[in-house]
Motif scaffolding. Structure first.
Motif, PDB file in Angstrom:
ATOM      1  N   GLU A  42       7.572  19.945   8.647  1.00 62.08           N
ATOM      2  CA  GLU A  42       7.902  21.148   7.878  1.00 62.08           C
ATOM      3  C   GLU A  42       7.199  21.155   6.520  1.00 62.08           C
ATOM      4  O   GLU A  42       6.981  22.212   5.923  1.00 62.08           O
ATOM      5  CB  GLU A  42       9.413  21.249   7.656  1.00 62.08           C
ATOM      6  N   GLU A  43       6.822  19.964   6.020  1.00 58.89           N
ATOM      7  CA  GLU A  43       6.193  19.853   4.704  1.00 58.89           C
ATOM      8  C   GLU A  43       4.702  20.139   4.722  1.00 58.89           C
ATOM      9  O   GLU A  43       4.067  20.178   3.663  1.00 58.89           O
ATOM     10  CB  GLU A  43       6.440  18.455   4.133  1.00 58.89           C
ATOM     11  N   LYS A 103       3.001  22.265   2.112  1.00 58.16           N
ATOM     12  CA  LYS A 103       3.883  22.337   0.944  1.00 58.16           C
ATOM     13  C   LYS A 103       3.711  21.106   0.060  1.00 58.16           C
ATOM     14  O   LYS A 103       3.707  21.203  -1.168  1.00 58.16           O
ATOM     15  CB  LYS A 103       5.340  22.461   1.388  1.00 58.16           C
ATOM     16  N   SER A 104       3.612  19.950   0.674  1.00 59.11           N
ATOM     17  CA  SER A 104       3.307  18.716  -0.055  1.00 59.11           C
ATOM     18  C   SER A 104       2.115  18.055   0.627  1.00 59.11           C
ATOM     19  O   SER A 104       1.873  18.281   1.822  1.00 59.11           O
ATOM     20  CB  SER A 104       4.509  17.768  -0.059  1.00 59.11           C
TER      21      SER A 104
END
Length: 453
Positions: A247-248, A251-252
């Motif tokens: 999920e990251e 985002k990261s």
């Protein structure tokens, strides 16, 4: 969970301009490190054998074979260059699972040269592949499975994602590429200490190129192959992939939060903490071989299983022998490329000291999920003086970083074993400004070198 689809959407959507500058800076360091060790590795027997097989195939001459003086197909070049990149066990690693991203750079340079890709496309593809492999590492961090070599399992998937990005595949095509790759991976760790360890990286690089090309041409696979029952994670790691890390994606960036671990020593990374400690003892206290009564090293079970050779019989085995590595550290005050020949491991002075070095499992030592691999080194001198140190992070990790000067010196030493000094300097200059390179083919021409004698 729809892990495969989430990865595909990330890879399809990532754009160079949206990647954080810090991630791109680390990506360029990774490229520099990989190309340097691949050039030096091109002189190893495993790389020369695979290159000779590629020559005999007489494939389309579209891609450079690093340091070997010829060109071949993108598939063959990815295979040979991947083997060369891992031949010396000098390539950078990650927080967990060794070198799960090792096949990515050999794959994207081989495919990218055939496409006339520019530096920004190479960096974009590398970030896509690295982040894919890294997030899967974290998604599988709780597995008890310890028999598969990550460069050939997760590395194949990272390479496929990166190559899919270079080919500008859409999300559904990328799902197919990942699904195809799930049926191509492998690599057992019992082959550590042989030529088949770098073979895993060569296969991973080739798998990535082939899977992306197949998907581009309409080849099909299970679109949930990573997370499906009896799919990749289930078959290889016996657990479903944790959804949180995936999920990251976007985002990261693991290139920022975890970075890469540059190896200062060309040998199994699990021995590096102990090497650091022994080199420190030698420098701080003037320890010499004749004054050593014993060296005891306590490690985790994982390290004990990997650094497996008590008395190495070949140069390759020496890279995975704690006793040999520490004997060399005491005698020579360094660990260098020239120490891993069959003749070097038979040095009688080294063998004499090696008998006084012992490796043991300490179940109280626990590897951390942040990349810590603790070991305890106790060095006893003949006069009764004892030095002891527990080390968790090795030099070259983000916790104990090496300098940019040291990174470039490593590249210069490695590349200088194959290229002329002027070519080595030019390659270094180009990679410093890789994002400005419109076409990587002139860089690859420099990397070709000449056929080894």
């Amino acid at each position: 969970m729809d892990v495969t689809a989430k990865i595909a959407r990330f890879v399809a959507g990532i754009r160079y301009g949206a990647i954080p500058p810090e991630a791109l800076a680390t990506a360029k360091i990774a490229v520099l490190d990989c190309l340097g060790v691949a050039l030096a590795g091109s002189r190893e027997e495993c790389a020369k054998i695979s290159a000779q097989i590629a020559r005999q195939e007489h494939a389309k001459q579209e891609t450079t074979v690093f340091g070997q003086g010829f060109r071949t197909s993108a598939l063959q070049a990815a295979f040979v260059n991947g083997i060369a990149a891992h031949a010396l066990d000098f390539d950078h690693s990650f927080t967990l699972m060794g070198q799960p991203s090792a096949p990515i750079i050999p794959a994207i340079f081989s495919l990218g040269e055939s496409l006339g890709a520019g530096g920004r496309q190479i960096l974009e593809a590398y970030v896509a592949g690295f982040e894919t492999a890294a997030k899967l590492v974290f998604a599988l961090r709780d597995t008890a499975q310890d028999g598969w070599h990550a460069p050939s399992t997760l590395g194949s998937i990272g390479a496929a994602a990166a190559c899919a990005k270079l080919l500008r595949l859409d999300s559904s095509q990328i799902e197919m590429a990942l699904g195809v790759t799930a049926s191509m991976t492998g690599g057992v760790v019992c082959n550590f200490g042989t030529m088949s360890k770098p073979l895993h990286v060569g296969l991973g690089a080739r798998n990535g190129v082939l899977a992306a090309k197949l998907a581009q041409s309409g080849y099909t696979a299970n679109p949930r192959a990573i997370e499906a029952s009896n799919g990749f994670c289930d078959a290889f790691y016996h657990i479903p992939p944790g959804d949180g890390p995936v999920e990251e994606l976007g985002k990261s960036y693991a290139l920022i939060t975890d970075g890469i671990r540059i190896k200062p020593y060309p040998c199994g990374g699990l021995a590096h903490q102990a090497i650091d400690a022994v080199l420190d003892f030698r420098a701080e206290h003037g320890v010499m071989a004749e004054s050593v009564d014993s060296i005891n090293v306590d490690v985790t079970q994982h390290v004990y299983n990997r650094i497996a050779f008590r008395v190495p019989e070949t140069g390759i085995q020496g890279k995975f022998s704690m006793s040999y590595l520490l004997a060399r550290a005491i005698i020579d005050g360094k660990i260098s490329l020239d120490m891993f020949t069959d003749a070097a491991v038979r040095d009688p002075h080294v063998l004499k000291l090696l008998e006084r070095i012992h490796l043991s499992v300490d179940k109280s030592l626990k590897a951390s999920n942040e990349g810590g691999r603790p070991c305890r080194v106790t060095l006893r001198l003949r006069n009764g003086q004892t030095y002891a140190r527990e080390v968790e992070h090795a030099k070259g990790s983000p916790e104990v970083p090496i300098t940019g000067v040291e990174i470039e010196a490593k590249f210069t030493d490695c590349a200088g074993r194959v290229l002329r000094q002027s070519s080595t300097r030019r390659v270094l200059e180009i990679i410093r400004n890789l994002e400005a390179l419109e076409d990587i083919r002139p860089l690859c021409k420099l990397l070709m070198g000449r056929k080894p004698t």
